[in-house]
Scaffold this motif. Structure first.
Motif, PDB file in Angstrom:
ATOM      1  N   THR A 357       0.838  -1.190   0.000  1.00 15.01           N
ATOM      2  CA  THR A 357       0.000   0.000   0.000  1.00 15.01           C
ATOM      3  C   THR A 357       0.877   1.246   0.000  1.00 15.01           C
ATOM      4  OG1 THR A 357      -0.097   0.197   2.405  1.00 15.01           O
ATOM      5  CG2 THR A 357      -1.741  -1.242   1.347  1.00 15.01           C
ATOM      6  N   THR A 358       0.257   2.373  -0.297  1.00 19.11           N
ATOM      7  CA  THR A 358       0.986   3.640  -0.308  1.00 19.11           C
ATOM      8  C   THR A 358       1.594   3.934   1.055  1.00 19.11           C
ATOM      9  OG1 THR A 358      -0.496   4.499  -2.020  1.00 19.11           O
ATOM     10  CG2 THR A 358       0.765   6.114  -0.756  1.00 19.11           C
ATOM     11  N   GLU A 359       0.824   3.664   2.096  1.00 18.54           N
ATOM     12  CA  GLU A 359       1.316   3.920   3.444  1.00 18.54           C
ATOM     13  C   GLU A 359       2.514   3.030   3.765  1.00 18.54           C
ATOM     14  OE1 GLU A 359      -1.809   3.423   2.590  1.00 18.54           O
ATOM     15  OE2 GLU A 359      -2.542   5.477   2.855  1.00 18.54           O
ATOM     16  N   GLU A 360       2.434   1.759   3.409  1.00 21.31           N
ATOM     17  CA  GLU A 360       3.534   0.835   3.646  1.00 21.31           C
ATOM     18  C   GLU A 360       4.796   1.273   2.913  1.00 21.31           C
ATOM     19  OE1 GLU A 360       0.901  -3.275   4.241  1.00 21.31           O
ATOM     20  OE2 GLU A 360       1.794  -2.777   2.295  1.00 21.31           O
ATOM     21  N   LEU A 361       4.636   1.723   1.696  1.00 25.08           N
ATOM     22  CA  LEU A 361       5.788   2.141   0.899  1.00 25.08           C
ATOM     23  C   LEU A 361       6.448   3.366   1.518  1.00 25.08           C
ATOM     24  CD1 LEU A 361       4.330   1.681  -2.684  1.00 25.08           C
ATOM     25  CD2 LEU A 361       6.155   0.341  -1.644  1.00 25.08           C
ATOM     26  N   GLY A 362       5.629   4.316   1.968  1.00 19.80           N
ATOM     27  CA  GLY A 362       6.180   5.512   2.574  1.00 19.80           C
ATOM     28  C   GLY A 362       6.972   5.191   3.824  1.00 19.80           C
TER      29      GLY A 362
END
Length: 388
Positions: A357-362
């Motif tokens: 997810t975007t949050e995980e990547l960040g």
């Protein structure tokens, strides 16, 4: 066969969108500029520039996409026919391009027109900054009152990445320059239902879309043997621009003046879609992809049905060797190509992002990895999936 491709009584009527085009791209093939032996035929070139000069004098802007560099270089190099190997083609282009531009300079000088040479490679339309540079160069040449003459940069083009023929190049230039019409000139006066010299073949006056071509026998390279395109590539180019809001006419060089005047010569390709962005047109019809991105079923539905960007959470695999900004194919779980797009990440980076997810990547990789794998503005559905 669809009645839309039958020659009709309106053939002689004016095609106002062609006649009133403020900016028109004219493409001329090698066979229309060279002798039967392959050398440059200045009489043919002068006849073409007479038409272009008159059209310019009437208040229209003209961009000329001209083949003939390789063909013009054959005779000075002692070659009897177009060479097949790339190195010899490049050498012939290096010799012939100067001869071709010198001939245009002499011929256009009679109209006080100065030609401006624009040599493009396919890479110029892959990289965002480079196609913007090409666009600005052509716009500036026109603003200064010169006549842009465009050709593929054959002297340095490689087999791996090139337009392959100037018909497709002309279609892309028409978009690059925001042209209002495209006129494709060759040694054949129109599209026919079969080989023109075959009894029973009919001239096709008008094409309303790709389905009108389903039952036609479209031939290959012309009889002169100096070109690389043939009727198939000309039709592809005409369909390409019509699919993006630009009408086109396909006819022979001797009928150039009539075609530009909007008279009922050749074959007219009616607009089938509103204007597309140049890069999306290139992606849809021409792009050589550098790799593949495979997505799951949820991402497939989002891309096909909702027109969303492609996020890392829906990516399951990738293959090939690509950098950020390169065009890639997008494949579904059944290994079908459903779209093409310009990726924001390289083939080295992407495996670190699969199903995240975007949050995980960040959190895991940093904020630079929070953006879309492929933004919706850099993505186009393929013809196999019906287009968009």
């Amino acid at each position: 066969m669809s009645s839309a491709v039958q020659a009709d009584s309106s053939a002689a009527s004016l095609r106002d969108d062609i006649a009133h085009a403020r900016r028109v791209v004219v493409k001329v093939g090698s066979s229309s500029l060279t002798t039967i032996d392959g050398g440059l035929d200045e009489a043919k070139l002068i006849a073409l520039t007479d038409v272009i000069g008159a059209h310019r004098a009437a208040g229209h802007e003209v961009i000329l996409v001209s083949s003939g560099a390789i063909a013009a270089g054959l005779e000075p190099m002692g070659l009897k026919k177009r060479p097949r190997d790339l190195a010899s083609q490049q050498a012939a282009a290096g010799v012939g391009q100067g001869l071709l531009m010198a001939a245009y300079t002499r011929a256009l000088g009679r109209f006080d027109l100065v030609p401006g040479q624009v040599l493009l490679s396919a890479d110029d339309l892959i990289r965002r900054t480079r196609y913007k540079n090409a666009q600005r160069a052509i716009d500036k040449l026109l603003a200064l009152g010169t006549l842009p003459i465009v050709n593929e940069n054959d002297a340095v083009a490689t087999e791996e990445i090139r337009f392959g023929d100037n018909d497709r190049l002309a279609a892309l230039v028409a978009h690059l320059a925001h042209a209002d019409a495209l006129v494709l000139l060759s040694d054949v006066d129109a599209l026919y239902s079969g080989p023109p010299d075959l009894p029973g073949s009919r001239l096709i006056d008008r094409v309303h879309g790709p389905s009108d071509l389903d039952e036609l026998a479209i031939g290959g390279v012309g009889t002169a043997g100096t070109g690389t395109g043939g009727m198939a590539t000309k039709v592809d180019a005409a369909i390409m621009v019509a699919d993006s809001g630009i009408p086109a006419v396909l006819t022979s060089a001797p009928q150039a003046a009539s075609a530009l005047a909007g008279e009922g010569v050749g074959t007219y390709f009616a607009v089938t879609h509103k204007r597309r962005g140049t890069r999306l047109l290139w992606l849809r019809h021409l792009a050589r992809t550098f790799g593949t991105v495979t997505i799951d079923r949820g991402a497939e539905t989002a891309v096909l049905s909702r027109g969303t960007s492609l996020l890392a959470a829906g990516v399951t695999a990738c293959s090939g060797n690509f950098e950020a900004g390169d065009p890639v194919e997008i494949r579904n779980p059944d290994d079908e190509v459903i779209a093409r797009g310009m990726t924001n990440f390289s083939s080295d980076e992407l495996p670190l992002m699969f199903r995240s997810t975007t949050e995980e990547l960040g959190t895991r990789l940093g904020n630079d990895y929070r953006k879309e794998v492929i933004h919706r503005n850099d993505l186009v559905l393929t013809q196999v999936s019906g287009g968009r």
